[in-house]
Design a protein around this motif. Structure first.
Motif, PDB file in Angstrom:
ATOM      1  N   GLY A  46      29.926  41.129  54.595  1.00 29.41           N
ATOM      2  CA  GLY A  46      30.316  42.436  54.069  1.00 29.41           C
ATOM      3  C   GLY A  46      31.583  42.272  53.249  1.00 29.41           C
ATOM      4  N   GLY A  47      32.623  43.007  53.635  1.00 30.66           N
ATOM      5  CA  GLY A  47      33.865  42.959  52.882  1.00 30.66           C
ATOM      6  C   GLY A  47      33.734  43.693  51.564  1.00 30.66           C
ATOM      7  N   HIS A  48      33.093  44.870  51.613  1.00 23.49           N
ATOM      8  CA  HIS A  48      32.910  45.672  50.411  1.00 23.49           C
ATOM      9  C   HIS A  48      32.561  47.106  50.798  1.00 23.49           C
ATOM     10  CE1 HIS A  48      28.787  44.252  51.330  1.00 23.49           C
ATOM     11  NE2 HIS A  48      28.462  45.490  50.969  1.00 23.49           N
ATOM     12  N   ALA A  49      32.507  47.966  49.787  1.00 20.89           N
ATOM     13  CA  ALA A  49      32.045  49.348  49.939  1.00 20.89           C
ATOM     14  C   ALA A  49      31.049  49.610  48.820  1.00 20.89           C
ATOM     15  CB  ALA A  49      33.213  50.328  49.844  1.00 20.89           C
ATOM     16  N   PHE A  64      26.820  41.973  66.985  1.00 21.02           N
ATOM     17  CA  PHE A  64      27.890  41.783  66.019  1.00 21.02           C
ATOM     18  C   PHE A  64      28.682  43.078  65.941  1.00 21.02           C
ATOM     19  CE2 PHE A  64      23.953  42.854  63.912  1.00 21.02           C
ATOM     20  CZ  PHE A  64      24.287  43.969  63.154  1.00 21.02           C
ATOM     21  N   ASP A  65      29.898  42.977  65.430  1.00 14.85           N
ATOM     22  CA  ASP A  65      30.760  44.146  65.250  1.00 14.85           C
ATOM     23  C   ASP A  65      30.747  44.560  63.789  1.00 14.85           C
ATOM     24  OD1 ASP A  65      31.542  44.095  67.925  1.00 14.85           O
ATOM     25  OD2 ASP A  65      33.315  42.877  67.524  1.00 14.85           O
ATOM     26  N   VAL A  66      30.793  45.875  63.572  1.00 12.21           N
ATOM     27  CA  VAL A  66      30.898  46.427  62.227  1.00 12.21           C
ATOM     28  C   VAL A  66      32.246  47.148  62.157  1.00 12.21           C
ATOM     29  CG1 VAL A  66      29.848  47.884  60.470  1.00 12.21           C
ATOM     30  CG2 VAL A  66      28.396  46.761  62.187  1.00 12.21           C
ATOM     31  N   VAL A  67      33.140  46.645  61.310  1.00 14.76           N
ATOM     32  CA  VAL A  67      34.460  47.248  61.106  1.00 14.76           C
ATOM     33  C   VAL A  67      34.345  48.178  59.909  1.00 14.76           C
ATOM     34  CG1 VAL A  67      36.890  46.804  60.655  1.00 14.76           C
ATOM     35  CG2 VAL A  67      35.556  45.150  61.992  1.00 14.76           C
ATOM     36  N   LEU A  86      22.925  51.896  62.816  1.00 10.16           N
ATOM     37  CA  LEU A  86      24.173  52.476  62.329  1.00 10.16           C
ATOM     38  C   LEU A  86      23.964  52.917  60.891  1.00 10.16           C
ATOM     39  CD1 LEU A  86      27.230  53.078  62.511  1.00 10.16           C
ATOM     40  CD2 LEU A  86      27.619  50.697  61.819  1.00 10.16           C
ATOM     41  N   LEU A  87      24.125  54.220  60.646  1.00  8.59           N
ATOM     42  CA  LEU A  87      24.049  54.758  59.297  1.00  8.59           C
ATOM     43  C   LEU A  87      25.444  54.733  58.686  1.00  8.59           C
ATOM     44  CD1 LEU A  87      22.684  56.298  56.943  1.00  8.59           C
ATOM     45  CD2 LEU A  87      23.239  58.416  58.185  1.00  8.59           C
ATOM     46  N   ILE A  88      25.566  54.050  57.557  1.00  6.52           N
ATOM     47  CA  ILE A  88      26.823  54.004  56.811  1.00  6.52           C
ATOM     48  C   ILE A  88      26.552  54.635  55.451  1.00  6.52           C
ATOM     49  CG2 ILE A  88      28.683  52.558  55.900  1.00  6.52           C
ATOM     50  CD1 ILE A  88      27.761  50.345  57.820  1.00  6.52           C
ATOM     51  N   THR A  89      27.256  55.708  55.156  1.00  9.29           N
ATOM     52  CA  THR A  89      27.083  56.367  53.865  1.00  9.29           C
ATOM     53  C   THR A  89      27.990  55.703  52.832  1.00  9.29           C
ATOM     54  OG1 THR A  89      28.709  58.054  54.443  1.00  9.29           O
ATOM     55  CG2 THR A  89      26.402  58.548  54.935  1.00  9.29           C
ATOM     56  N   SER A  90      28.020  56.258  51.637  1.00 10.42           N
ATOM     57  CA  SER A  90      28.815  55.684  50.558  1.00 10.42           C
ATOM     58  C   SER A  90      30.311  55.853  50.822  1.00 10.42           C
ATOM     59  CB  SER A  90      28.437  56.348  49.236  1.00 10.42           C
ATOM     60  OG  SER A  90      28.627  57.744  49.322  1.00 10.42           O
ATOM     61  N   ASN A  91      31.094  55.102  50.074  1.00  4.49           N
ATOM     62  CA  ASN A  91      32.565  55.165  50.118  1.00  4.49           C
ATOM     63  C   ASN A  91      33.155  54.794  51.479  1.00  4.49           C
ATOM     64  OD1 ASN A  91      32.596  55.969  47.419  1.00  4.49           O
ATOM     65  ND2 ASN A  91      32.406  58.112  47.981  1.00  4.49           N
ATOM     66  N   ILE A  92      32.522  53.868  52.172  1.00  6.13           N
ATOM     67  CA  ILE A  92      33.053  53.349  53.433  1.00  6.13           C
ATOM     68  C   ILE A  92      33.090  51.826  53.336  1.00  6.13           C
ATOM     69  CG2 ILE A  92      32.708  53.109  55.920  1.00  6.13           C
ATOM     70  CD1 ILE A  92      31.438  55.866  55.914  1.00  6.13           C
ATOM     71  N   ARG A  94      33.083  48.170  54.730  1.00  3.91           N
ATOM     72  CA  ARG A  94      32.459  47.573  55.908  1.00  3.91           C
ATOM     73  C   ARG A  94      32.628  46.069  55.930  1.00  3.91           C
ATOM     74  NH1 ARG A  94      27.700  49.496  53.473  1.00  3.91           N
ATOM     75  NH2 ARG A  94      29.156  51.149  53.000  1.00  3.91           N
ATOM     76  N   GLU A  95      32.876  45.564  57.149  1.00  2.75           N
ATOM     77  CA  GLU A  95      32.944  44.134  57.410  1.00  2.75           C
ATOM     78  C   GLU A  95      32.168  43.868  58.681  1.00  2.75           C
ATOM     79  OE1 GLU A  95      37.135  43.431  57.747  1.00  2.75           O
ATOM     80  OE2 GLU A  95      37.516  43.852  55.634  1.00  2.75           O
ATOM     81  N   LEU A  96      31.388  42.808  58.702  1.00  7.97           N
ATOM     82  CA  LEU A  96      30.631  42.425  59.880  1.00  7.97           C
ATOM     83  C   LEU A  96      31.230  41.138  60.420  1.00  7.97           C
ATOM     84  CD1 LEU A  96      28.726  44.258  58.120  1.00  7.97           C
ATOM     85  CD2 LEU A  96      26.845  43.094  59.232  1.00  7.97           C
ATOM     86  N   GLU A  97      31.462  41.110  61.737  1.00  4.66           N
ATOM     87  CA  GLU A  97      32.115  39.952  62.341  1.00  4.66           C
ATOM     88  C   GLU A  97      31.660  39.781  63.786  1.00  4.66           C
ATOM     89  OE1 GLU A  97      36.215  41.113  61.754  1.00  4.66           O
ATOM     90  OE2 GLU A  97      36.272  42.190  63.657  1.00  4.66           O
ATOM     91  N   ASN A  98      32.124  38.711  64.411  1.00  6.53           N
ATOM     92  CA  ASN A  98      31.828  38.409  65.822  1.00  6.53           C
ATOM     93  C   ASN A  98      30.330  38.322  66.093  1.00  6.53           C
ATOM     94  OD1 ASN A  98      34.586  38.361  66.486  1.00  6.53           O
ATOM     95  ND2 ASN A  98      34.597  40.589  66.742  1.00  6.53           N
ATOM     96  N   PHE A  99      29.615  37.600  65.243  1.00  7.44           N
ATOM     97  CA  PHE A  99      28.178  37.432  65.435  1.00  7.44           C
ATOM     98  C   PHE A  99      27.919  36.552  66.649  1.00  7.44           C
ATOM     99  CE2 PHE A  99      28.277  38.842  61.112  1.00  7.44           C
ATOM    100  CZ  PHE A  99      27.048  39.445  60.886  1.00  7.44           C
TER     101      PHE A  99
END
Length: 133
Positions: A46-49, A64-67, A86-92, A94-99
């Motif tokens: 991730g590391g983007h919006a 995994f964790d979603v920050v 997990l629904l993530i809408t626009s302008n958020i 997100r980073e995924l970690e701890n897989f």
């Protein structure tokens, strides 16, 4: 923060359950599906919006964790059940970690890939959400 946990209907069976994702479960038209796997536990994804794209994330296997960050707050969601999305809408952001070992993250997206929809720099993201609130 505009996120939501969505229950994925399941059909229980002694020989194994089936998770069913149909149009009435997903709050947008599905344009793209992809999945992440073999992610090292120390890696971050991730590391983007996105400016307009919405996503449903599902831990098909493992965890995994979603920050999540919206420019004013931060929330961490652990996904570890294949019947929760997990629904993530626009302008958020997100980073995924701890897989965990063997984790598989399925992503259901509202749009096809368009590089112009991505915000890949966090400072640029903060500026963008300030202007587009």
């Amino acid at each position: 923060m505009d996120i939501q946990i969505i229950d994925i209907p399941k059909i229980k069976n002694a020989n194994g359950n089936i998770g069913v994702i149909e149009n009435d479960v997903v709050p947008f038209d599905i344009k793209r599906v992809y999945y992440l796997y073999d992610v090292p536990s120390s890696a971050k994804r991730g590391g983007h919006a996105h400016k307009k794209l919405q996503q449903l994330l599902v831990a098909l296997s493992g965890s995994f964790d979603v920050v999540l960050k919206d420019g004013t707050g931060k929330q961490i969601i652990t996904l570890n059940k294949p019947d929760k999305a997990l629904l993530i809408t626009s302008n958020i952001w997100r980073e995924l970690e701890n897989f965990s070992s063997g984790a598989v993250c399925m992503v259901i997206a509202s749009e096809v890939y368009e590089e112009e929809d991505y915000i890949r720099d966090y400072e640029s993201f903060l500026e963008y959400v300030k202007i587009n609130k």
